[in-house]
Motif scaffolding. Sequence first.
Motif, PDB file in Angstrom:
ATOM      1  N   PHE A 102      -9.905 -25.329 -38.053  1.00 15.46           N
ATOM      2  CA  PHE A 102      -9.766 -26.781 -38.204  1.00 15.46           C
ATOM      3  C   PHE A 102      -8.405 -27.297 -37.746  1.00 15.46           C
ATOM      4  CE2 PHE A 102     -13.191 -25.751 -41.247  1.00 15.46           C
ATOM      5  CZ  PHE A 102     -14.189 -26.415 -40.567  1.00 15.46           C
ATOM      6  N   TYR A 119      -7.563 -29.070 -35.370  1.00 19.91           N
ATOM      7  CA  TYR A 119      -7.548 -30.447 -34.881  1.00 19.91           C
ATOM      8  C   TYR A 119      -7.581 -31.474 -36.002  1.00 19.91           C
ATOM      9  CZ  TYR A 119     -12.522 -30.287 -35.853  1.00 19.91           C
ATOM     10  OH  TYR A 119     -13.721 -30.170 -36.488  1.00 19.91           O
ATOM     11  N   LYS A 120      -7.686 -30.986 -37.256  1.00 22.72           N
ATOM     12  CA  LYS A 120      -7.694 -31.938 -38.378  1.00 22.72           C
ATOM     13  C   LYS A 120      -6.310 -32.063 -39.020  1.00 22.72           C
ATOM     14  CE  LYS A 120     -12.510 -31.440 -39.645  1.00 22.72           C
ATOM     15  NZ  LYS A 120     -13.469 -31.153 -40.709  1.00 22.72           N
ATOM     16  N   LYS A 161      -4.136 -35.415 -40.356  1.00 22.91           N
ATOM     17  CA  LYS A 161      -5.090 -36.494 -40.115  1.00 22.91           C
ATOM     18  C   LYS A 161      -4.631 -37.767 -40.816  1.00 22.91           C
ATOM     19  CE  LYS A 161      -9.871 -36.432 -40.778  1.00 22.91           C
ATOM     20  NZ  LYS A 161     -11.023 -35.562 -40.854  1.00 22.91           N
ATOM     21  N   LEU A 181     -15.262 -40.993 -35.632  1.00 18.08           N
ATOM     22  CA  LEU A 181     -14.409 -41.035 -36.811  1.00 18.08           C
ATOM     23  C   LEU A 181     -13.138 -41.838 -36.526  1.00 18.08           C
ATOM     24  CD1 LEU A 181     -14.131 -39.686 -39.682  1.00 18.08           C
ATOM     25  CD2 LEU A 181     -12.755 -37.945 -38.531  1.00 18.08           C
ATOM     26  N   SER A 232      -9.871 -40.047 -36.709  1.00 18.07           N
ATOM     27  CA  SER A 232      -9.765 -38.851 -35.871  1.00 18.07           C
ATOM     28  C   SER A 232      -8.391 -38.710 -35.222  1.00 18.07           C
ATOM     29  CB  SER A 232     -10.827 -38.898 -34.773  1.00 18.07           C
ATOM     30  OG  SER A 232     -10.660 -37.778 -33.941  1.00 18.07           O
ATOM     31  N   ILE A 245     -15.215 -28.053 -32.676  1.00 21.38           N
ATOM     32  CA  ILE A 245     -14.982 -29.469 -32.979  1.00 21.38           C
ATOM     33  C   ILE A 245     -16.344 -30.151 -33.063  1.00 21.38           C
ATOM     34  CG2 ILE A 245     -13.971 -31.650 -32.180  1.00 21.38           C
ATOM     35  CD1 ILE A 245     -11.782 -30.134 -30.805  1.00 21.38           C
ATOM     36  N   GLN A 246     -16.588 -30.777 -34.201  1.00 20.99           N
ATOM     37  CA  GLN A 246     -17.840 -31.526 -34.356  1.00 20.99           C
ATOM     38  C   GLN A 246     -17.667 -32.889 -33.703  1.00 20.99           C
ATOM     39  OE1 GLN A 246     -20.519 -30.078 -35.683  1.00 20.99           O
ATOM     40  NE2 GLN A 246     -19.126 -28.321 -35.854  1.00 20.99           N
ATOM     41  N   SER A 286     -18.779 -35.559 -34.674  1.00 24.34           N
ATOM     42  CA  SER A 286     -18.518 -36.567 -35.707  1.00 24.34           C
ATOM     43  C   SER A 286     -17.056 -36.570 -36.173  1.00 24.34           C
ATOM     44  CB  SER A 286     -19.436 -36.329 -36.895  1.00 24.34           C
ATOM     45  OG  SER A 286     -19.303 -34.986 -37.326  1.00 24.34           O
ATOM     46  N   ASP A 287     -16.271 -35.618 -35.698  1.00 19.94           N
ATOM     47  CA  ASP A 287     -14.852 -35.559 -36.071  1.00 19.94           C
ATOM     48  C   ASP A 287     -13.932 -36.157 -35.018  1.00 19.94           C
ATOM     49  OD1 ASP A 287     -14.695 -34.525 -38.633  1.00 19.94           O
ATOM     50  OD2 ASP A 287     -15.067 -32.490 -37.933  1.00 19.94           O
ATOM     51  N   TYR A 329     -13.373 -39.552 -32.015  1.00 15.67           N
ATOM     52  CA  TYR A 329     -13.825 -40.895 -31.691  1.00 15.67           C
ATOM     53  C   TYR A 329     -14.022 -40.952 -30.181  1.00 15.67           C
ATOM     54  CZ  TYR A 329     -14.623 -45.859 -32.149  1.00 15.67           C
ATOM     55  OH  TYR A 329     -15.222 -47.098 -32.141  1.00 15.67           O
TER      56      TYR A 329
END
Length: 206
Positions: A6, A8-9, A12, A51, A54, A91-92, A94-95, A97
Amino acid sequence: MGIEVFWYKKNKKTINFLHSDTIDELSLQVENCTKCSLHNGRTQTVFGDGLLQSNILIIGEAPGRDEDKQGKPFVGRAGKLLTEILKSINIQRSDVYITNTVKCRPPDNRNPSKEEVDACSNYLESQIEIIKPHLIILLGKVAADRLLNLDLPMSELRQKTYYYKANKIPVVVFYHPAYLLRSPSEKSKVWDDLNYMKNVFTKNVG
Ligand code: URA
């Protein structure tokens, strides 16, 4: 292991209610926009999707037929490939934009002109201002030409870091998934783009 998956999160941001109101207002302005002739041919505008908090903002070229029908970016074949590309590094969709340089479909899917992108640029700038991503990915030469004001071949645009205006948000350029569908032999280069992007992200976000 969890941290790696994760990455990339990291750091956040939180989006407050004010921001989500602002994005709704902006979306309404786009829905009613007649600033360029692209509004004549649209079924509906394609504002953006994903998101708001994001760290990663992906900017494609322009809505195509499927997007014009559904009102969402990257829902056709190129979109499916984009989702797969993101999934390949966990990477989902939905995570992140996702939006485009212009919010209306150009006739016959032609490239949007510089004038059309300029007419739409305030909307994109406001989206960037609200989302405040830590990294921007431009998909393909048209988005890169129009937004970076460069006229370079993809071979020179990829694997370099540009910066978005004074905000100093790092910008990287990927092959457009529609190009990869037409040139499957280039698909393996996506790994290099993804690794490059991950390094840029890690360097800038920590
Ligand atoms: N191609 C783009 O550049 N944007 C979309 O939304 C769909 C296809």
